[in-house]
Design an enzyme around this catalytic site. Structure first.
Site, PDB file in Angstrom:
ATOM      1  N   LYS A  69       0.193   3.626  -2.808  1.00  0.00           N
ATOM      2  CA  LYS A  69      -0.833   4.670  -2.775  1.00  0.00           C
ATOM      3  C   LYS A  69      -0.244   6.070  -2.608  1.00  0.00           C
ATOM      4  CE  LYS A  69      -4.573   1.728  -0.966  1.00  0.00           C
ATOM      5  NZ  LYS A  69      -3.953   0.459  -0.560  1.00  0.00           N
ATOM      6  N   SER A 116      -6.685   3.592   3.695  1.00  0.00           N
ATOM      7  CA  SER A 116      -5.930   2.726   2.782  1.00  0.00           C
ATOM      8  C   SER A 116      -6.843   1.929   1.862  1.00  0.00           C
ATOM      9  CB  SER A 116      -5.008   1.769   3.551  1.00  0.00           C
ATOM     10  OG  SER A 116      -3.993   1.253   2.711  1.00  0.00           O
ATOM     11  N   SER A 163       0.805  -1.229   0.000  1.00  0.00           N
ATOM     12  CA  SER A 163       0.000   0.000   0.000  1.00  0.00           C
ATOM     13  C   SER A 163       0.836   1.277   0.000  1.00  0.00           C
ATOM     14  CB  SER A 163      -0.955   0.011   1.197  1.00  0.00           C
ATOM     15  OG  SER A 163      -2.077  -0.804   0.934  1.00  0.00           O
TER      16      SER A 163
END
Length: 382
Positions: free
Chosen positions: A60, A119, A57
Site C-alpha cells: 500500500k 490499512s 500490506s
C-alpha cells in the site's frame, strides 16, 4: 530528507555496511531486515536485504505513492468524490477494510486515511480505480514507478498486497520506496503518523504501535500474511546536532508477531541512532582544491562536489577521518563541469574508510592553438 538524492548522487564508492561497521549489528528476530540512514542515503546494517519477500500490506505504500502523484498532477483532488465499485466493496471480507459502501461515494482524502491508517484493502482498490480506471491499469503504473525508482527486485500484482505469487519485493527496494515517499510527498506522508481514523462510524487504530511508544516515529506501514509473517516499515527523525535532523528508516519482514515486529523495529532504530553519526563532509560547490589545468582557457580549475556530501559513520570516527586527494593528473582541457577529475579518500588510522568522486566545479574550454602548443611543450619538458 531534502538532501537524500544529493547524498546518493555523491556516490560513496568504498563504504558499505560491512566496511564501515565497527559496531556489531543487533540480533533482529526477522527473516530479512535493513536499516537505512535516509539523510545520507546509506544502508547502516542489514540481513538478507535482497531476499524476495511477500510485502503484504507494505504494498500500500506504492499505492499511496502513485495516488499522491495523481493528486500532484491534478488528475485527482482530495475532495473528489469516488463511487465505490462492487469489486472494491467485495475485496476479501476477512482482510483489513475501511468499510466503504457502493451506496455512498467517498472522498479521495478519506480513502487515503483508510488506506494508510486503517490499512483498508477496499480503499486500495477504490483508489486504484479512481486513479487509473481499473485495477489492472493501476498495477501497471505501480510497476512502472518501481522500475523508475530503481526497485529492481520488485513486482506488484495488486494495489493492496493480498497474497499473490506475482506480488513480491525486498527490504532494500522497500526502503528506497519509503525514502521517496517521505522526500517527494512530505505533506501526504503526515497521514502515516495519524493514530486512528473513523469512517462509517467505525473507529480503527493505526497498526504501527511505535506511534504510541516513540514520539520520534512518524510512519510508515505494517503488513501481515500467514506465509510472510509480520512486516513493518518504520521511520523516525531525531536531532543530529549542527546538521539538523536525521532520519532513519527500518524495514523488516518475517517477524512472528505484531509485538515482536514492533520491538525489533524499535531496536533497529535505537541502535542506529545510538551507534552512528551522520556528518556533512563538504558543502555543495565547495572547492577542496584548485589544481593547474593544461591547454585550457583558464590556468586552474576548482574541484569539489556538485552536491552536499553527507556520510554516516560509527560514533567517534568522524573526528578521526583525514582526507587524501588523488587526482587524475595532468588535467588537460577541455573539462566539462561535473566531470570526474579525482577521488577523495577519507582515511582512518591509515586505512581508507570511504572514497568520493571529485568533479570539476566549472567548465574549462580549450585554449587557442597557440596556448595549446605552448602547454604541449611545457608538458613534454616536465
Amino acid at each position: 530528507m531534502k538532501k537524500l538524492i544529493a547524498a546518493v548522487a555523491a556516490s560513496v564508492l568504498l563504504m558499505s555496511a560491512a566496511s564501515a561497521q565497527t559496531v556489531p549489528a543487533p540480533q533482529i528476530a526477522a527473516r530479512s531486515w535493513l536499516l537505512l540512514d535516509a539523510t545520507s542515503g546509506q544502508i547502516i546494517a542489514s540481513q538478507d536485504p535482497d531476499a524476495r519477500i511477500e510485502p503484504a500490506s507494505l504494498t500500500k505504500v506504492m499505492t499511496a505513492y502513485v495516488t499522491f502523484q495523481a493528486i500532484r498532477d491534478k488528475k485527482l483532488t482530495l475532495d473528489q468524490m469516488v463511487t465505490v465499485s462492487v469489486r472494491a466493496w467485495k475485496v476479501d471480507g476477512s482482510s483489513s477494510k475501511m468499510f466503504i459502501d457502493p451506496a455512498t461515494p467517498v472522498k479521495v482524502n478519506d480513502l487515503l486515511y483508510g488506506l494508510m491508517v486503517q490499512s483498508g484493502n477496499d480503499a486500495a482498490v477504490a483508489l486504484a480505480e479512481a486513479v487509473a480506471g481499473d485495477e489492472g491499469t493501476f498495477v501497471t503504473l505501480m510497476n512502472r514507478e518501481a522500475q523508475r525508482l530503481g526497485m529492481k527486485n520488485t513486482k506488484f500484482a495488486n494495489p493492496h498486497g493480498l497474497p499473490s505469487p506475482d506480488n513480491y519485493s525486498t527490504a532494500r527496494d522497500l526502503s528506497m520506496l519509503a525514502a521517496h515517499v517521505i522526500k517527494d510527498f512530505p505533506e501526504f506522508y503526515k497521514i502515516d503518523s495519524v493514530k486512528e481514523f473513523t469512517y462509517n462510524k467505525i473507529k480503527q487504530q493505526n497498526r504501527n504501535r511505535l506511534l504510541w511508544l516513540d514520539p520520534t516515529v512518524d510512519g510508515m506501514k505494517t503488513g501481515h500474511t500467514e506465509a510472510s509473517g509480520y512486516s513493518m516499515i518504520a521511520s523516525a527523525h531525531r536531532p543530529n546536532g549542527p546538521a539538523g535532523e536525521r532520519r532513519l528508516i527500518s524495514v523488516l519482514s518475517g517477524a512472528t508477531s505484531d509485538s515482536l515486529r514492533t520491538a525489533e523495529s524499535q531496536k533497529l532504530l535505537n541502535w542506529g541512532y545510538q551507534n552512528f553519526d551522520t556528518v556533512r563532509l563538504y558543502a555543495k560547490g565547495q572547492a577542496i582544491a584548485t589544481p593547474e589545468i593544461w591547454k585550457g582557457s583558464s590556468s586552474t580549475v576548482k574541484i569539489g562536489f556538485l552536491n552536499d556530501v553527507l556520510v554516516t559513520v560509527p560514533k567517534g570516527v568522524a573526528q578521526k577521518m583525514k582526507p587524501v586527494l588523488e587526482r587524475k593528473d595532468p588535467l588537460v582541457a577541455p573539462v566539462a563541469r561535473g566531470a570526474q577529475v579525482g577521488t577523495l579518500k577519507m582515511v582512518v588510522d591509515g586505512k581508507p574508510l570511504l572514497a568520493l568522486p571529485v568533479v570539476a566545479l566549472d567548465e574549462v574550454q580549450e585554449a587557442s592553438i597557440f596556448g595549446r602548443a605552448w602547454d604541449s611543450m611545457r608538458l613534454w619538458m616536465k
